[in-house]
Design a protein around this motif. Structure first.
Motif, PDB file in Angstrom:
ATOM      1  N   VAL A   1     -17.395-101.561  62.500  1.00 25.37           N
ATOM      2  CA  VAL A   1     -16.807-100.283  62.905  1.00 25.37           C
ATOM      3  C   VAL A   1     -15.626-100.582  63.828  1.00 25.37           C
ATOM      4  O   VAL A   1     -15.768-101.309  64.813  1.00 25.37           O
ATOM      5  CB  VAL A   1     -17.839 -99.394  63.631  1.00 25.37           C
ATOM      6  CG1 VAL A   1     -17.166 -98.124  64.157  1.00 25.37           C
ATOM      7  CG2 VAL A   1     -18.990 -99.043  62.698  1.00 25.37           C
ATOM      8  N   ALA A   2     -14.470-100.025  63.517  1.00 21.39           N
ATOM      9  CA  ALA A   2     -13.258-100.284  64.294  1.00 21.39           C
ATOM     10  C   ALA A   2     -13.071 -99.244  65.394  1.00 21.39           C
ATOM     11  O   ALA A   2     -13.342 -98.062  65.201  1.00 21.39           O
ATOM     12  CB  ALA A   2     -12.039-100.285  63.373  1.00 21.39           C
ATOM     13  N   ILE A   3     -12.618 -99.719  66.550  1.00 26.38           N
ATOM     14  CA  ILE A   3     -12.242 -98.831  67.649  1.00 26.38           C
ATOM     15  C   ILE A   3     -10.878 -99.276  68.182  1.00 26.38           C
ATOM     16  O   ILE A   3     -10.490-100.434  67.990  1.00 26.38           O
ATOM     17  CB  ILE A   3     -13.280 -98.822  68.795  1.00 26.38           C
ATOM     18  CG1 ILE A   3     -13.357-100.209  69.450  1.00 26.38           C
ATOM     19  CG2 ILE A   3     -14.642 -98.376  68.294  1.00 26.38           C
ATOM     20  CD1 ILE A   3     -14.208-100.239  70.716  1.00 26.38           C
ATOM     21  N   PRO A   4     -10.120 -98.405  68.851  1.00 26.15           N
ATOM     22  CA  PRO A   4      -8.840 -98.832  69.442  1.00 26.15           C
ATOM     23  C   PRO A   4      -9.068 -99.874  70.527  1.00 26.15           C
ATOM     24  O   PRO A   4     -10.083 -99.842  71.232  1.00 26.15           O
ATOM     25  CB  PRO A   4      -8.274 -97.534  70.038  1.00 26.15           C
ATOM     26  CG  PRO A   4      -8.990 -96.427  69.325  1.00 26.15           C
ATOM     27  CD  PRO A   4     -10.367 -96.969  69.039  1.00 26.15           C
ATOM     28  N   ASN A   5      -8.131-100.786  70.695  1.00 26.86           N
ATOM     29  CA  ASN A   5      -8.328-101.862  71.669  1.00 26.86           C
ATOM     30  C   ASN A   5      -7.597-101.646  72.992  1.00 26.86           C
ATOM     31  O   ASN A   5      -7.674-102.488  73.881  1.00 26.86           O
ATOM     32  CB  ASN A   5      -7.930-103.220  71.078  1.00 26.86           C
ATOM     33  CG  ASN A   5      -6.432-103.327  70.792  1.00 26.86           C
ATOM     34  OD1 ASN A   5      -5.671-102.384  71.010  1.00 26.86           O
ATOM     35  ND2 ASN A   5      -6.014-104.469  70.275  1.00 26.86           N
ATOM     36  N   ASP A   6      -6.841-100.533  73.154  1.00 27.44           N
ATOM     37  CA  ASP A   6      -6.252-100.282  74.469  1.00 27.44           C
ATOM     38  C   ASP A   6      -7.351 -99.822  75.413  1.00 27.44           C
ATOM     39  O   ASP A   6      -8.330 -99.181  74.994  1.00 27.44           O
ATOM     40  CB  ASP A   6      -5.130 -99.242  74.378  1.00 27.44           C
ATOM     41  CG  ASP A   6      -5.598 -97.887  73.883  1.00 27.44           C
ATOM     42  OD1 ASP A   6      -5.989 -97.050  74.722  1.00 27.44           O
ATOM     43  OD2 ASP A   6      -5.594 -97.662  72.655  1.00 27.44           O
ATOM     44  N   ALA A   7      -7.207-100.132  76.681  1.00 30.35           N
ATOM     45  CA  ALA A   7      -8.311-100.004  77.637  1.00 30.35           C
ATOM     46  C   ALA A   7      -8.979 -98.635  77.642  1.00 30.35           C
ATOM     47  O   ALA A   7     -10.214 -98.538  77.644  1.00 30.35           O
ATOM     48  CB  ALA A   7      -7.801-100.332  79.042  1.00 30.35           C
ATOM     49  N   ILE A   8      -8.190 -97.563  77.617  1.00 26.22           N
ATOM     50  CA  ILE A   8      -8.770 -96.231  77.772  1.00 26.22           C
ATOM     51  C   ILE A   8      -9.351 -95.707  76.477  1.00 26.22           C
ATOM     52  O   ILE A   8     -10.473 -95.182  76.456  1.00 26.22           O
ATOM     53  CB  ILE A   8      -7.717 -95.260  78.339  1.00 26.22           C
ATOM     54  CG1 ILE A   8      -7.270 -95.749  79.718  1.00 26.22           C
ATOM     55  CG2 ILE A   8      -8.272 -93.858  78.423  1.00 26.22           C
ATOM     56  CD1 ILE A   8      -8.388 -95.956  80.710  1.00 26.22           C
TER      57      ILE A   8
ATOM     58  N   LYS B   1     -26.378-101.151  66.925  1.00 28.70           N
ATOM     59  CA  LYS B   1     -26.818-101.197  65.535  1.00 28.70           C
ATOM     60  C   LYS B   1     -25.668-101.592  64.608  1.00 28.70           C
ATOM     61  O   LYS B   1     -25.877-101.797  63.416  1.00 28.70           O
ATOM     62  CB  LYS B   1     -27.344 -99.830  65.109  1.00 28.70           C
ATOM     63  CG  LYS B   1     -28.531 -99.332  65.934  1.00 28.70           C
ATOM     64  CD  LYS B   1     -28.908 -97.936  65.516  1.00 28.70           C
ATOM     65  CE  LYS B   1     -30.069 -97.394  66.366  1.00 28.70           C
ATOM     66  NZ  LYS B   1     -30.432 -96.000  65.996  1.00 28.70           N
ATOM     67  N   ILE B   2     -24.468-101.670  65.164  1.00 27.25           N
ATOM     68  CA  ILE B   2     -23.277-101.934  64.365  1.00 27.25           C
ATOM     69  C   ILE B   2     -22.514-103.118  64.949  1.00 27.25           C
ATOM     70  O   ILE B   2     -22.838-103.614  66.031  1.00 27.25           O
ATOM     71  CB  ILE B   2     -22.352-100.698  64.349  1.00 27.25           C
ATOM     72  CG1 ILE B   2     -22.002-100.301  65.790  1.00 27.25           C
ATOM     73  CG2 ILE B   2     -22.986 -99.543  63.587  1.00 27.25           C
ATOM     74  CD1 ILE B   2     -20.993 -99.179  65.918  1.00 27.25           C
ATOM     75  N   LYS B   3     -21.481-103.559  64.247  1.00 32.17           N
ATOM     76  CA  LYS B   3     -20.604-104.616  64.736  1.00 32.17           C
ATOM     77  C   LYS B   3     -19.267-103.976  65.094  1.00 32.17           C
ATOM     78  O   LYS B   3     -18.528-103.516  64.215  1.00 32.17           O
ATOM     79  CB  LYS B   3     -20.407-105.693  63.670  1.00 32.17           C
ATOM     80  CG  LYS B   3     -19.540-106.850  64.134  1.00 32.17           C
ATOM     81  CD  LYS B   3     -19.399-107.897  63.035  1.00 32.17           C
ATOM     82  CE  LYS B   3     -18.503-109.039  63.505  1.00 32.17           C
ATOM     83  NZ  LYS B   3     -18.328-110.069  62.435  1.00 32.17           N
ATOM     84  N   VAL B   4     -18.962-103.924  66.385  1.00 37.35           N
ATOM     85  CA  VAL B   4     -17.745-103.258  66.856  1.00 37.35           C
ATOM     86  C   VAL B   4     -16.560-104.219  66.776  1.00 37.35           C
ATOM     87  O   VAL B   4     -16.622-105.347  67.260  1.00 37.35           O
ATOM     88  CB  VAL B   4     -17.925-102.756  68.300  1.00 37.35           C
ATOM     89  CG1 VAL B   4     -16.623-102.136  68.811  1.00 37.35           C
ATOM     90  CG2 VAL B   4     -19.061-101.744  68.370  1.00 37.35           C
ATOM     91  N   THR B   5     -15.480-103.739  66.167  1.00 37.88           N
ATOM     92  CA  THR B   5     -14.245-104.504  66.056  1.00 37.88           C
ATOM     93  C   THR B   5     -13.121-103.728  66.735  1.00 37.88           C
ATOM     94  O   THR B   5     -12.823-102.601  66.352  1.00 37.88           O
ATOM     95  CB  THR B   5     -13.876-104.728  64.570  1.00 37.88           C
ATOM     96  OG1 THR B   5     -14.940-105.415  63.919  1.00 37.88           O
ATOM     97  CG2 THR B   5     -12.590-105.534  64.464  1.00 37.88           C
TER      98      THR B   5
END
Length: 326
Positions: free
Chosen positions: A165-172, A206-210
């Motif tokens: 599962v992808a999330i944004p990588n900027d701090a906020i 439960k997931i792999k965060v990217t």
């Protein structure tokens, strides 16, 4: 014998025609003077306008161009907004589009822009703290939910174990994305999480965060390299992700979401510029708001916070972030 002397001759009495011509000439002079006075008064700039750096409630005394950095320039609401700025303030809006979130603030600081509009208070607070800058919000737009999209699954619980599962990588936006995943039951964060959590604060999952650049999460989802993705609203719109693919999101109407209000931002020296504040307020015009809602499926929650309230909120958020990071 001398001739009798004639009586002195009196001046001839003016004829009716001569008096009429004289009256017409006087009337014409009066009209010309009146017209000149009107033209001078209209052309003369008001003292308030000169002091504030712009017009107030009427067209500016002369055409101006204001450059605004955005990440969604192709959206129809910006055309409506720009037309209103021209009509109401005699301002030509020059939209400068950026491909990712890291660019508009440095461009504003370096005076390549007059304003920008792409970020929320939390993001601005992090930028100011990290860069040592002092950019300031001058007007609100709206709070948008941060959605979790999937093109394959209808609910978070359907995601398979260890699904990427992808999330944004900027701090906020990373922290906010993690909070969305936690509320969806996909992971747990240390101490319940905060607006400053990172992937290092994941205690179980439960997931792999990217974590990817915010501009890449939609592409990763559409390419099939991840099963779900947190996608910011402008990138989701550009990627034409349908609302039917949203399987989880946070609540923009919750009071705790206030720091996520998107804002027009200026350099600190321009935070009281009246024209800039009026241009920010123009985004709240009903015609612009309707277009924004049409694009976002009615999900935006518009804000009425004043510039002073936003600046106070920014200062508070910056202090909270400093304390959280030690």
């Amino acid at each position: 014998m001398s001739e009798p002397s004639l009586p002195p001759r009196l001046p001839e009495k003016p004829t009716r025609r001569t008096g009429l011509i004289t009256g017409i000439v006087i009337a014409a002079v009066v009209v010309i003077v009146a017209v000149v006075l009107i033209v001078v008064n209209v052309a003369k700039p008001k003292a308030d306008d000169a002091a504030s750096g712009g017009a107030s409630g009427a067209a500016a005394s002369k055409p101006q161009t204001v450059s605004i950095g955005v990440t969604d320039a192709s959206q129809p609401y910006w055309k409506i907004y720009s037309d209103l700025a021209k009509k109401k303030y005699n301002v030509t809006v020059k939209l400068v589009n950026f491909s990712d979130y890291s660019q508009p603030n440095p461009a504003l600081r370096q005076k390549q822009l007059d304003l920008n509009e792409f970020q929320h208070i939390e993001y601005l607070a992090d930028y100011n703290n990290t860069s040592g800058d002092d950019l300031q919000p001058i007007g609100p737009t709206a709070i948008y939910p941060l959605p979790l999209y999937s093109t394959k699954y209808k609910t978070p619980s359907e995601l398979p174990a260890d699904a990427p599962v992808a999330i944004p990588n900027d701090a906020i936006n990373e922290a906010r994305g993690l909070l969305v995943l936690q509320s969806a039951g996909l992971l747990e964060l240390k101490d319940g999480g905060s607006p400053f959590s990172t992937v290092n604060d994941i205690t179980s999952s439960k997931i792999k965060v990217t974590a990817l650049d915010a501009a890449q999460t939609a592409r990763a989802l559409q390419s099939g390299s991840v099963e779900a993705a947190i996608v910011n609203k402008n990138y989701a719109t550009d990627a034409k992700l349908p609302n039917t693919d949203i399987i989880a999101k946070d609540d923009p109407s919750d009071p705790s979401a206030q720091p996520y209000v998107n804002v027009f931002v200026a350099r600190a020296a321009d935070k009281d510029n009246k024209l800039y504040q009026e241009l920010a307020a123009l985004y709240l015009d009903p015609s612009v708001e309707k277009s924004v809602q049409d694009v976002n499926g009615g999900s935006a929650v518009f804000s009425d916070l004043s510039a002073k309230e936003l600046q106070t909120l920014l200062a508070k958020t910056q202090e909270q972030e400093k304390a959280a990071k030690g």
